[in-house]
Design a protein around this motif. Sequence first.
Motif, PDB file in Angstrom:
ATOM      1  N   UNK A 172       0.841  -1.200   0.000  1.00 47.64           N
ATOM      2  CA  UNK A 172       0.000   0.000   0.000  1.00 47.64           C
ATOM      3  C   UNK A 172       0.877   1.251   0.000  1.00 47.64           C
ATOM      4  N   UNK A 173       1.981   1.222   0.737  1.00 48.96           N
ATOM      5  CA  UNK A 173       2.898   2.356   0.781  1.00 48.96           C
ATOM      6  C   UNK A 173       3.610   2.536  -0.561  1.00 48.96           C
ATOM      7  N   UNK A 174       4.038   1.418  -1.169  1.00 45.93           N
ATOM      8  CA  UNK A 174       4.702   1.503  -2.468  1.00 45.93           C
ATOM      9  C   UNK A 174       3.762   2.059  -3.532  1.00 45.93           C
ATOM     10  N   UNK A 175       2.474   1.706  -3.432  1.00 42.77           N
ATOM     11  CA  UNK A 175       1.499   2.176  -4.425  1.00 42.77           C
ATOM     12  C   UNK A 175       1.285   3.678  -4.348  1.00 42.77           C
ATOM     13  N   UNK A 176       1.594   4.286  -3.219  1.00 42.81           N
ATOM     14  CA  UNK A 176       1.498   5.750  -3.111  1.00 42.81           C
ATOM     15  C   UNK A 176       2.628   6.433  -3.882  1.00 42.81           C
ATOM     16  N   UNK A 177       3.754   5.713  -4.040  1.00 42.98           N
ATOM     17  CA  UNK A 177       4.940   6.327  -4.616  1.00 42.98           C
ATOM     18  C   UNK A 177       5.199   5.936  -6.066  1.00 42.98           C
ATOM     19  N   UNK A 178       4.827   4.700  -6.427  1.00 42.00           N
ATOM     20  CA  UNK A 178       5.233   4.166  -7.721  1.00 42.00           C
ATOM     21  C   UNK A 178       4.037   3.955  -8.654  1.00 42.00           C
ATOM     22  N   UNK A 179       4.165   4.319  -9.920  1.00 41.93           N
ATOM     23  CA  UNK A 179       3.083   4.066 -10.883  1.00 41.93           C
ATOM     24  C   UNK A 179       3.025   2.606 -11.326  1.00 41.93           C
ATOM     25  N   UNK A 180       4.166   1.894 -11.176  1.00 40.79           N
ATOM     26  CA  UNK A 180       4.253   0.485 -11.550  1.00 40.79           C
ATOM     27  C   UNK A 180       4.787  -0.300 -10.358  1.00 40.79           C
ATOM     28  N   UNK A 181       4.129  -1.403 -10.025  1.00 41.11           N
ATOM     29  CA  UNK A 181       4.577  -2.245  -8.916  1.00 41.11           C
ATOM     30  C   UNK A 181       5.168  -3.542  -9.471  1.00 41.11           C
ATOM     31  N   UNK A 182       6.479  -3.725  -9.354  1.00 42.07           N
ATOM     32  CA  UNK A 182       7.081  -4.979  -9.818  1.00 42.07           C
ATOM     33  C   UNK A 182       6.799  -6.104  -8.823  1.00 42.07           C
ATOM     34  N   UNK A 183       6.359  -7.263  -9.329  1.00 40.06           N
ATOM     35  CA  UNK A 183       6.029  -8.401  -8.477  1.00 40.06           C
ATOM     36  C   UNK A 183       6.870  -9.606  -8.885  1.00 40.06           C
ATOM     37  N   UNK A 184       7.448 -10.256  -7.896  1.00 35.69           N
ATOM     38  CA  UNK A 184       8.200 -11.495  -8.122  1.00 35.69           C
ATOM     39  C   UNK A 184       7.297 -12.657  -7.730  1.00 35.69           C
ATOM     40  N   UNK A 185       7.040 -13.556  -8.669  1.00 38.43           N
ATOM     41  CA  UNK A 185       6.158 -14.677  -8.371  1.00 38.43           C
ATOM     42  C   UNK A 185       4.692 -14.306  -8.456  1.00 38.43           C
ATOM     43  N   UNK A 186       4.305 -13.670  -9.543  1.00 36.79           N
ATOM     44  CA  UNK A 186       2.924 -13.205  -9.722  1.00 36.79           C
ATOM     45  C   UNK A 186       1.894 -14.293  -9.482  1.00 36.79           C
ATOM     46  N   UNK A 187       2.189 -15.500  -9.952  1.00 35.36           N
ATOM     47  CA  UNK A 187       1.197 -16.582  -9.882  1.00 35.36           C
ATOM     48  C   UNK A 187       1.424 -17.522  -8.703  1.00 35.36           C
ATOM     49  N   UNK A 188       2.396 -17.201  -7.852  1.00 33.68           N
ATOM     50  CA  UNK A 188       2.592 -17.999  -6.641  1.00 33.68           C
ATOM     51  C   UNK A 188       1.357 -17.873  -5.751  1.00 33.68           C
ATOM     52  N   UNK A 189       0.855 -19.005  -5.296  1.00 34.78           N
ATOM     53  CA  UNK A 189      -0.384 -19.003  -4.510  1.00 34.78           C
ATOM     54  C   UNK A 189      -0.093 -18.889  -3.019  1.00 34.78           C
ATOM     55  N   UNK A 190      -0.902 -18.069  -2.356  1.00 35.18           N
ATOM     56  CA  UNK A 190      -0.788 -17.876  -0.912  1.00 35.18           C
ATOM     57  C   UNK A 190      -2.176 -17.995  -0.282  1.00 35.18           C
TER      58      UNK A 190
END
Length: 321
Positions: A169-187
């Motif tokens: 949530x904090x990163x989304x305030x600062x960055x227009x793009x959020x890089x994700x490692x393991x997009x499809x990893x299930x949690x």
Amino acid sequence: MASNLDTLVTVFGGSGFLGRNVVRALAKRDYRIRVAVRRPELAGHLQPQGRVGQIHTVQANLRYPASVEAAMRDSHVAINLVGILAEGGAQTFDAVQAAGAEAVARAAAAAGAQMVHVSAIGADANSASRYARAKAAGETAVLAALPSAIIMRPSMLFGPEDQFTNRFAALARMLPVLPLVGCETRMQPVYVGDVATAIANAVDGKARPGATYELGGPEVLSFREIVQTILDITDRKRTLLCVPFGLAKLQAVFQQFAPGALKLTPDQVELLRHDVVVSDAAKAAGLTLEGLGITPDSLEAIAPQYLWRFRPQGQFQRLNV
């Protein structure tokens, strides 16, 4: 009939995110609580959670077994919550999560106490992740020293002051793009309050001695879906960029030295390769939150209660979600 006030519970790592919730749950059930931490002067926030004299703090460092033994003196139950996500100096995965867990189990056995040890779903002696291997070694050492110990393996924890939902949530305030490692990893995101209740239930004697419980929330979501839920709650529209594991591993070589929310270690990249969900075996055996009589809360039900502060216009912004 003896009351819980006659029972002294020593909580190792009780000042952290999960710890403060466990202390609160135990205090509500009238246990006497000894909080064993490396820096007692930083644990004053726990005092108001109980009555006068109910909660007190002592110094203990899992890397020094004598301090662990001293913290366990006259205690009836030990709860070990100590864990780290990144190594630093003498605070290595093996020292804290393997040897440290063993020190607590040995001290509990010597004191004739019961033990609840918190590990993690994904603990695996054969994992490529040092974190996961150390968690598995800790479980093995605990059960060898105290076969009646109860192991709790939560999935990804969320709640106020967590280092996951608040981070993105904090990163989304600062960055227009959020890089994700393991997009499809299930949690299987699990509310910290539910895990604390499970631990308190185990102290109450409602869990099976020597059993390993896997604690997950009501939904299995991909990493991408979790972050999108965070964006929906905070009313942020951001592009989610899936980073390949190979590139992420290279970036982490440098990013492991970054501060705060930008930090990413090579070992964390390795962890993100694997799903973190409750196994079918645990479900079949009743070794879950539901098996402990707990109906888990979902991310969508709880997160808006604390992530509202990340909305562009604050708590009372109207959301069409």
